[in-house]
Scaffold this active site. Sequence first.
Site, mmCIF file in Angstrom:
data_model
loop_
_atom_site.group_PDB
_atom_site.id
_atom_site.type_symbol
_atom_site.label_atom_id
_atom_site.label_comp_id
_atom_site.label_asym_id
_atom_site.label_seq_id
_atom_site.Cartn_x
_atom_site.Cartn_y
_atom_site.Cartn_z
ATOM 1 N N GLY A 1 2.991 -1.188 4.221
ATOM 2 C CA GLY A 1 3.019 0.245 3.918
ATOM 3 C C GLY A 1 4.429 0.699 3.592
ATOM 4 N N GLY A 2 5.084 1.307 4.562
ATOM 5 C CA GLY A 2 6.408 1.904 4.357
ATOM 6 C C GLY A 2 7.414 1.017 3.642
ATOM 7 C CD GLU B 1 -2.969 5.302 6.862
ATOM 8 O OE1 GLU B 1 -2.959 5.338 5.612
ATOM 9 O OE2 GLU B 1 -2.080 4.724 7.529
ATOM 10 C CG ASN C 1 -1.733 1.221 1.386
ATOM 11 O OD1 ASN C 1 -1.741 2.070 0.494
ATOM 12 N ND2 ASN C 1 -2.448 1.335 2.499
ATOM 13 C CD1 TRP C 2 3.406 0.972 -2.864
ATOM 14 C CD2 TRP C 2 3.336 2.055 -4.830
ATOM 15 N NE1 TRP C 2 4.037 0.178 -3.796
ATOM 16 C CE2 TRP C 2 4.008 0.817 -5.012
ATOM 17 C CE3 TRP C 2 3.182 2.908 -5.933
ATOM 18 C CZ2 TRP C 2 4.508 0.422 -6.253
ATOM 19 C CZ3 TRP C 2 3.682 2.513 -7.173
ATOM 20 C CH2 TRP C 2 4.339 1.282 -7.334
ATOM 21 C CE LYS C 3 -0.197 3.087 4.805
ATOM 22 N NZ LYS C 3 -0.104 3.164 6.260
ATOM 23 C CG HIS D 1 -5.803 1.806 5.255
ATOM 24 N ND1 HIS D 1 -5.333 2.738 6.148
ATOM 25 C CD2 HIS D 1 -4.808 0.907 5.062
ATOM 26 C CE1 HIS D 1 -4.085 2.393 6.476
ATOM 27 N NE2 HIS D 1 -3.754 1.304 5.837
ATOM 28 N N GLY E 1 2.658 2.345 10.742
ATOM 29 C CA GLY E 1 3.591 3.456 10.577
ATOM 30 C C GLY E 1 4.316 3.835 11.855
HETATM 31 P P1 13P Z 1 3.109 0.430 7.604
HETATM 32 O O1 13P Z 1 3.628 -0.854 7.040
HETATM 33 O O2 13P Z 1 3.837 1.638 7.091
HETATM 34 O O3 13P Z 1 3.015 0.372 9.106
HETATM 35 O O4 13P Z 1 1.600 0.587 7.065
HETATM 36 C C1 13P Z 1 0.744 -0.477 7.179
HETATM 37 C C2 13P Z 1 -0.478 -0.170 6.423
HETATM 38 O O5 13P Z 1 -1.272 0.652 6.799
HETATM 39 C C3 13P Z 1 -0.692 -0.919 5.172
HETATM 40 O O6 13P Z 1 -1.972 -0.691 4.675
#
Ligand code: 13P
Length: 251
Positions: A235-236, A98, A10-12, A96, A174
């Site tokens: 994510g990251g 967020e 997930n590149w957000k 998600h 995160g």
């Molecule tokens: P991180 O791996 O950056 O903690 O993010 C997880 C996430 O929200 C994947 O959707």
Amino acid sequence: MVRRIFIAGNWKMNLTLAASLELAKGLKEQLAGIRDVDVAVCPPSIYVQQVAASLKDSNIGVGAQNVYHQAKGAFTGEISTGMLLDVGVRYVILGHSERRHILHETNEDVNLKTLAALASGLTPIVCVGELLSEREAGTTEMVVREQFEGSFANVSADDMKRCVIAYEPVWAIGTGKVATPDQAEEVHFSIRNLIEKKYGKEIAESVRIQYGGSVNDENAKEILAKPNVDGALVGGASLKVESFVKIVKSA
Ligand code: 13P
């Protein structure tokens, strides 16, 4: 029942177009030989078309990070399932944390989107997970149950088989504070029980449940080794070729 491991990035809201295409190119090259793990990347929606085109002849699928439940019309700023399919998208992340906590999406919103995604043929990756305060209050199971029941209301058994669930404890996203493999397994097990209660054992055994929250190339292997952890939503660590490739290979 052997469930195929599914690793999604997930590149957000990160990267430029050039950086997205470079990342996609690197992953395509380095994951070309991977056959027994499903892999997808979920770029920002403005880049999905070009990323999907660049990954066309690869074993990497492309997902979006959100979608609107209506098919078309006066919904300024929104994108439909048909539009995503039109440009080569196969998966969509829904609910998600967020979006739930920053953009105030409710279980009802997530449910409408899940139903729309399934009706269109997209595979939804539906996220659930508790806040730190909820974990500390001992309400994790209840919160996850409510999110599961709300998000999957009116989803048929046939459609449930095609769903992916991502357990993402909000306190682990995160923050570098990853859930322990046992903490993840405990919630994954209870999610599988929820599926079984509603849809029966066979379907419960087939649905893939990903873990998400500070997954990296050092902790992935141990988490993925748990019996009810069928993949990761990263994510990251999905923003760099090297770390994402390592995570996929550790699966
Ligand atoms: P991180 O791996 O950056 O903690 O993010 C997880 C996430 O929200 C994947 O959707």
